[in-house]
Design an enzyme around this catalytic site. Sequence first.
Site, PDB file in Angstrom:
ATOM      1  N   THR A  71       1.318  -1.174  -0.025  1.00 53.73           N
ATOM      2  CA  THR A  71       0.099   0.290   0.120  1.00 53.73           C
ATOM      3  C   THR A  71       1.262   1.730   0.266  1.00 53.73           C
ATOM      4  O   THR A  71       0.345   2.124  -0.495  1.00 53.73           O
ATOM      5  CB  THR A  71      -1.063  -0.114   1.238  1.00 53.73           C
ATOM      6  OG1 THR A  71      -2.113  -1.189   1.383  1.00 53.73           O
ATOM      7  CG2 THR A  71      -1.685   1.109   0.714  1.00 53.73           C
ATOM      8  N   ASN A 153      -6.003 -10.211  -7.097  1.00 53.14           N
ATOM      9  CA  ASN A 153      -5.731 -10.354  -6.343  1.00 53.14           C
ATOM     10  C   ASN A 153      -7.011 -11.218  -5.074  1.00 53.14           C
ATOM     11  O   ASN A 153      -7.739 -11.835  -4.549  1.00 53.14           O
ATOM     12  CB  ASN A 153      -5.304  -9.621  -4.719  1.00 53.14           C
ATOM     13  CG  ASN A 153      -6.799  -8.107  -5.030  1.00 53.14           C
ATOM     14  OD1 ASN A 153      -6.200  -7.513  -5.551  1.00 53.14           O
ATOM     15  ND2 ASN A 153      -7.388  -7.984  -4.016  1.00 53.14           N
ATOM     16  N   GLN A 181       0.591 -10.057  -5.388  1.00 50.93           N
ATOM     17  CA  GLN A 181       0.316 -11.755  -5.314  1.00 50.93           C
ATOM     18  C   GLN A 181       1.380 -12.130  -6.500  1.00 50.93           C
ATOM     19  O   GLN A 181       0.499 -13.387  -5.970  1.00 50.93           O
ATOM     20  CB  GLN A 181      -1.081 -11.588  -5.944  1.00 50.93           C
ATOM     21  CG  GLN A 181      -2.441 -10.946  -5.602  1.00 50.93           C
ATOM     22  CD  GLN A 181      -3.063 -11.643  -4.064  1.00 50.93           C
ATOM     23  OE1 GLN A 181      -2.367 -12.888  -3.245  1.00 50.93           O
ATOM     24  NE2 GLN A 181      -3.101 -11.226  -2.415  1.00 50.93           N
ATOM     25  N   SER A 201       4.739  -7.076  -1.376  1.00 51.65           N
ATOM     26  CA  SER A 201       3.950  -7.151   0.287  1.00 51.65           C
ATOM     27  C   SER A 201       4.831  -8.435   0.519  1.00 51.65           C
ATOM     28  O   SER A 201       4.739  -9.550   0.063  1.00 51.65           O
ATOM     29  CB  SER A 201       3.438  -7.440   0.596  1.00 51.65           C
ATOM     30  OG  SER A 201       2.541  -5.628   1.044  1.00 51.65           O
ATOM     31  N   ALA A 202       5.888  -8.478   2.231  1.00 50.84           N
ATOM     32  CA  ALA A 202       6.343  -9.688   2.157  1.00 50.84           C
ATOM     33  C   ALA A 202       5.145 -10.997   2.695  1.00 50.84           C
ATOM     34  O   ALA A 202       5.864 -12.514   2.102  1.00 50.84           O
ATOM     35  CB  ALA A 202       7.200  -9.040   3.933  1.00 50.84           C
ATOM     36  N   HIS A 203       4.333 -10.640   3.782  1.00 53.78           N
ATOM     37  CA  HIS A 203       3.207 -10.992   4.171  1.00 53.78           C
ATOM     38  C   HIS A 203       2.591 -12.175   3.065  1.00 53.78           C
ATOM     39  O   HIS A 203       1.889 -13.466   2.896  1.00 53.78           O
ATOM     40  CB  HIS A 203       2.608 -10.613   5.267  1.00 53.78           C
ATOM     41  CG  HIS A 203       1.844  -9.186   4.642  1.00 53.78           C
ATOM     42  ND1 HIS A 203       0.080  -9.852   4.407  1.00 53.78           N
ATOM     43  CD2 HIS A 203       2.008  -8.760   4.063  1.00 53.78           C
ATOM     44  CE1 HIS A 203      -0.511  -9.188   3.932  1.00 53.78           C
ATOM     45  NE2 HIS A 203       0.408  -7.654   3.567  1.00 53.78           N
ATOM     46  N   THR A 239      13.739   5.397  10.219  1.00 54.34           N
ATOM     47  CA  THR A 239      14.710   4.679  10.509  1.00 54.34           C
ATOM     48  C   THR A 239      14.318   3.022  10.039  1.00 54.34           C
ATOM     49  O   THR A 239      12.763   2.584  10.146  1.00 54.34           O
ATOM     50  CB  THR A 239      14.270   4.129  12.119  1.00 54.34           C
ATOM     51  OG1 THR A 239      15.447   4.944  12.457  1.00 54.34           O
ATOM     52  CG2 THR A 239      15.797   2.703  12.666  1.00 54.34           C
ATOM     53  N   CYS A 326     -13.332  -4.907   2.970  1.00 53.39           N
ATOM     54  CA  CYS A 326     -12.416  -4.021   3.054  1.00 53.39           C
ATOM     55  C   CYS A 326     -12.044  -3.998   4.794  1.00 53.39           C
ATOM     56  O   CYS A 326     -12.443  -4.682   5.177  1.00 53.39           O
ATOM     57  CB  CYS A 326     -12.859  -2.639   2.963  1.00 53.39           C
ATOM     58  SG  CYS A 326     -13.626  -1.322   3.592  1.00 53.39           S
TER      59      CYS A 326
HETATM   60  N1  PLP Z   1      -2.528  -5.089  -4.320  1.00 55.39           N
HETATM   61  C1  PLP Z   1      -2.276  -6.087  -3.993  1.00 55.39           C
HETATM   62  C2  PLP Z   1      -3.096  -7.230  -5.715  1.00 55.39           C
HETATM   63  C3  PLP Z   1      -3.108  -7.124  -3.347  1.00 55.39           C
HETATM   64  O1  PLP Z   1      -3.974  -8.169  -2.799  1.00 55.39           O
HETATM   65  C4  PLP Z   1      -2.802  -5.764  -1.610  1.00 55.39           C
HETATM   66  C5  PLP Z   1      -2.992  -7.452  -0.096  1.00 55.39           C
HETATM   67  O2  PLP Z   1      -3.798  -7.401  -0.609  1.00 55.39           O
HETATM   68  C6  PLP Z   1      -2.046  -5.249  -1.572  1.00 55.39           C
HETATM   69  C7  PLP Z   1      -2.365  -4.144  -2.644  1.00 55.39           C
HETATM   70  C8  PLP Z   1      -2.237  -4.317  -0.198  1.00 55.39           C
HETATM   71  O3  PLP Z   1      -0.701  -4.891   0.662  1.00 55.39           O
HETATM   72  P1  PLP Z   1      -0.390  -4.486   2.050  1.00 55.39           P
HETATM   73  O4  PLP Z   1      -1.962  -4.591   3.077  1.00 55.39           O
HETATM   74  O5  PLP Z   1       0.311  -5.753   2.611  1.00 55.39           O
HETATM   75  O6  PLP Z   1      -0.052  -3.018   1.795  1.00 55.39           O
END
Ligand code: PLP
Length: 384
Positions: A71, A153, A181, A201-203, A239, A326
Amino acid sequence: MLFFDYHSTTPVEPGVAEKVLLYMTKEFGNASSTEHAIGDAAEDAVKEAKSHIANLVGASPRDIIFTSGSTESINLAIQGTVQHLENKDIHPRIALSAVEHKAVLDTCLALEEQGRVKLSILPVDTQARIDLAQLEQACASGIHLLCVMAANNEVGTIYPVKKIAHIAQTYNVPFLCDASQAVGKVPIHFKEWGITMLSLSAHKFYGPQGVGALVVKRGHPLEPLLYGGGHQRGLRSGTLNLPGIVGLGEACRLRKLEMEEDERAIREKRDRLQKLLTDKIPGLVVNGDQENRLAGNLHISIPGIPNSAVIARVRLKLAISTGSACSSGVEAPSHVLRAMNRDEDIVEGSLRIGLGKFTTDAEVVAAAEILSQTVHAVRAAMAV
Ligand code: PLP
């Protein structure tokens, strides 16, 4: 509790978690502390993480800016580009696909509402595929930024990023690819394909939550969102999140090694689940591009059965999603399925199921059983 919501987040790999803990408790230096060896060690760890990320997505380590996740990366890419153009008295025009994540869509809509940009929304077909001829027309018309995700996603459709980057380059249009994704699941070649900016995004691939990166091609001008100590070439002050960055790097290292085999196994399980559900639930519809979708994605609709009725019944034993809720928890109809021009009962009956590397065969069978029994129970209740 069965976890089938891998698009939302993933469990952290044990090896990654170990490294995160090490860098929280023992190797905890500030990477900007250049006056002592503990700071130097932290800086070295950041450099190593950069090389793993760069290696996974085919970029140079110097292209990487660490952020709190996609994001933030997307906001920096879009707002940073727009601000730079405005500083040169240019009123930017942005083209984006209709099925972008809200991080892209709402950033662009907010800028439009502020009167700062003009938007062109690129439509998709019933499988969420983009029309490359239309995309080329938009590029030829002289836009200043193109935003197309690498994989969706919700329905998992994978986009032809190499071709899109080539078109964008032909018309000299900077191209932001939201690869949240796709990274660690499908091959990406940032430099070779000519992508301008890429978010991750790492997660989403077994790393920790709250850390990610924006990969930026050298020479693409950006203005920062955050001002402060001038970290990361002044583009993202603050940081560095050392444990998170080390975790992101380690997750990238492991994906590079294991992605191909893991994704093959995940695809097999997804196909098995799809077959079990199709056999057990008459009328079930599979959404998205079945020829070209993420291995762990299974997006279904059960016409006539509202997704909320299913979710309410399974939520304590099976983690799945409507894909469109959301963060406030308020459910809104999916803008992705709407853009795909699907009937209202397909939209209302849609469920996103996500598999990952820790999903087992036994879980696949159990999930199919829970879902089919629930659908039959909802159908029976509605018939009364
Ligand atoms: N873009 C896509 C396609 C995603 O699936 C997501 C998270 O679901 C995001 C952006 C945003 O990632 P984050 O919530 O880790 O900032």
